[in-house]
Design a protein around this motif. Structure first.
Motif, mmCIF file in Angstrom:
data_model
loop_
_atom_site.group_PDB
_atom_site.id
_atom_site.type_symbol
_atom_site.label_atom_id
_atom_site.label_comp_id
_atom_site.label_asym_id
_atom_site.label_seq_id
_atom_site.Cartn_x
_atom_site.Cartn_y
_atom_site.Cartn_z
ATOM 1 N N GLY A 99 -47.486 -24.145 2.795
ATOM 2 C CA GLY A 99 -47.170 -23.521 4.071
ATOM 3 C C GLY A 99 -46.431 -24.428 5.039
ATOM 4 N N ARG A 100 -45.778 -25.470 4.533
ATOM 5 C CA ARG A 100 -45.084 -26.435 5.395
ATOM 6 C C ARG A 100 -43.893 -25.790 6.100
ATOM 7 N NH1 ARG A 100 -45.034 -31.423 1.152
ATOM 8 N NH2 ARG A 100 -43.432 -32.324 2.471
ATOM 9 N N ILE A 101 -43.793 -26.051 7.390
ATOM 10 C CA ILE A 101 -42.654 -25.596 8.183
ATOM 11 C C ILE A 101 -42.013 -26.823 8.814
ATOM 12 C CG2 ILE A 101 -41.916 -24.223 10.159
ATOM 13 C CD1 ILE A 101 -44.223 -22.347 9.630
ATOM 14 N N GLY A 102 -40.741 -26.998 8.562
ATOM 15 C CA GLY A 102 -40.040 -28.187 9.040
ATOM 16 C C GLY A 102 -39.589 -28.073 10.488
ATOM 17 N N THR A 103 -38.794 -29.055 10.904
ATOM 18 C CA THR A 103 -38.322 -29.141 12.280
ATOM 19 C C THR A 103 -36.795 -29.293 12.306
ATOM 20 O OG1 THR A 103 -40.370 -30.208 13.000
ATOM 21 C CG2 THR A 103 -38.439 -30.498 14.408
ATOM 22 N N LYS A 104 -36.150 -28.429 13.074
ATOM 23 C CA LYS A 104 -34.700 -28.564 13.247
ATOM 24 C C LYS A 104 -34.395 -29.633 14.295
ATOM 25 C CE LYS A 104 -33.512 -23.775 12.064
ATOM 26 N NZ LYS A 104 -32.938 -22.503 12.596
#
Length: 295
Positions: A99-104
């Motif tokens: 469920g990893r969500i990255g960063t812009k």
């Protein structure tokens, strides 16, 4: 200078009373810190800092790398006793492993003595090489992220940076969490555009719009200061005729997790195979080598 000499004298007075190995270790750490502060004599070195991270090209891998860099610098600040606040975070694509969500893009405010002085050399491109957790074929992937560190400008210093009200475009929006979750009902988040330079900043950390605007202006002032500093350096280089190698661009440090483990600073040559410790915020040897080349 008198203030720094006074700090050294205080430390010197403690020396005869040290008995245990723990006390000596703490003393050596404090002494090393005072030695480094001697080299931090820049105009804004004592100030708080704004640290921004932007993911490079590479989709989810680069966005995940930006999140890893955010955690690394937050952990370093914890070790230094600095306070950190995420002012604005633009989240990337979802659907990653676990469920990893990255960063812009993310902006972090750092409060503490000499925060800018210690962190300013982190500015540059950070490169990661690893087996991509987003690749179904377990392929090796190279990711890039840009780190920018700027000083927080004090009220007295703001007078040196003149911004006309008509040069600002103010927008409000609803703050939200990763993947568009937890959207606020009220438009408390603020985005400010400086029209002459095109610089855009945002803040959503506070519940009140006025406080978010105040913090966004801090970031804007820091970015305009940075821009002016870069213009001054460019003029100096033109006069000096300095040749800049374009082989590595602005890359300052490589973090290799595969096929071997190594973190290497391309400016100072400092390296370590303990990648896990570095990613957990153990940046002292890299930062100290950049501040004091004699270490």
């Amino acid at each position: 200078m008198r203030e720094k000499i006074g700090e050294f004298e205080k430390l010197k007075a403690q020396l005869p009373g040290l008995s245990t190995e723990k006390e000596i270790e703490v003393f050596e750490k404090e002494l090393r810190g005072e030695e480094l502060r001697v080299f931090l004599s820049g105009k804004y070195d004592k100030n708080n800092a704004i640290l921004s991270i932007s993911a490079g090209a590479g989709g989810q891998d680069a966005q995940d790398w930006a999140t890893m860099l955010l955690r690394m610098h937050e952990r370093y600040c914890q070790r230094k006793g600095y306070q950190t606040v995420v002012l604005h975070q633009s989240f990337g694509e979802g659907g990653g492993p676990e469920g990893r969500i990255g960063t812009k893009q993310v902006s972090l405010e750092i409060k503490g003595n000499y925060a800018y002085g210690f962190l300013k050399k982190e500015t540059g491109v950070h490169r990661l090489v690893r087996i991509s957790p987003f690749s179904s074929k377990a392929l090796r992937h190279t990711s890039f992220a840009l780190v920018e560190v700027m000083p927080v400008i004090s009220k007295e210093e703001e007078a040196e940076i003149k911004i006309k009200p008509e040069d600002l475009k103010l927008e409000t929006f609803r703050a939200s969490g990763p993947g568009g979750q937890y959207v606020n009902r009220r438009e408390t988040a603020v985005r400010i555009t400086h029209l002459p330079t095109g610089i855009k900043v945002a803040c959503q950390s506070e519940r009140l719009q006025g406080l978010n605007r105040e913090k966004a202006m801090k970031v804007l002032l820091a970015k305009i200061y940075q821009l002016k500093s870069q213009e001054t350096k460019k003029e100096f280089k033109k006069i000096k005729g300095e040749q800049i190698s374009a082989s590595w661009g602005n890359q300052i440090r490589s973090y290799v997790l595969h096929p071997y483990c190594l973190v290497k600073d391309l400016r100072t040559g400092v390296e370590t195979s303990n990648v896990e410790a570095v990613l957990d915020g153990d940046l002292d040897k890299f930062i100290e080598a950049e501040i004091n080349p004699l270490t």
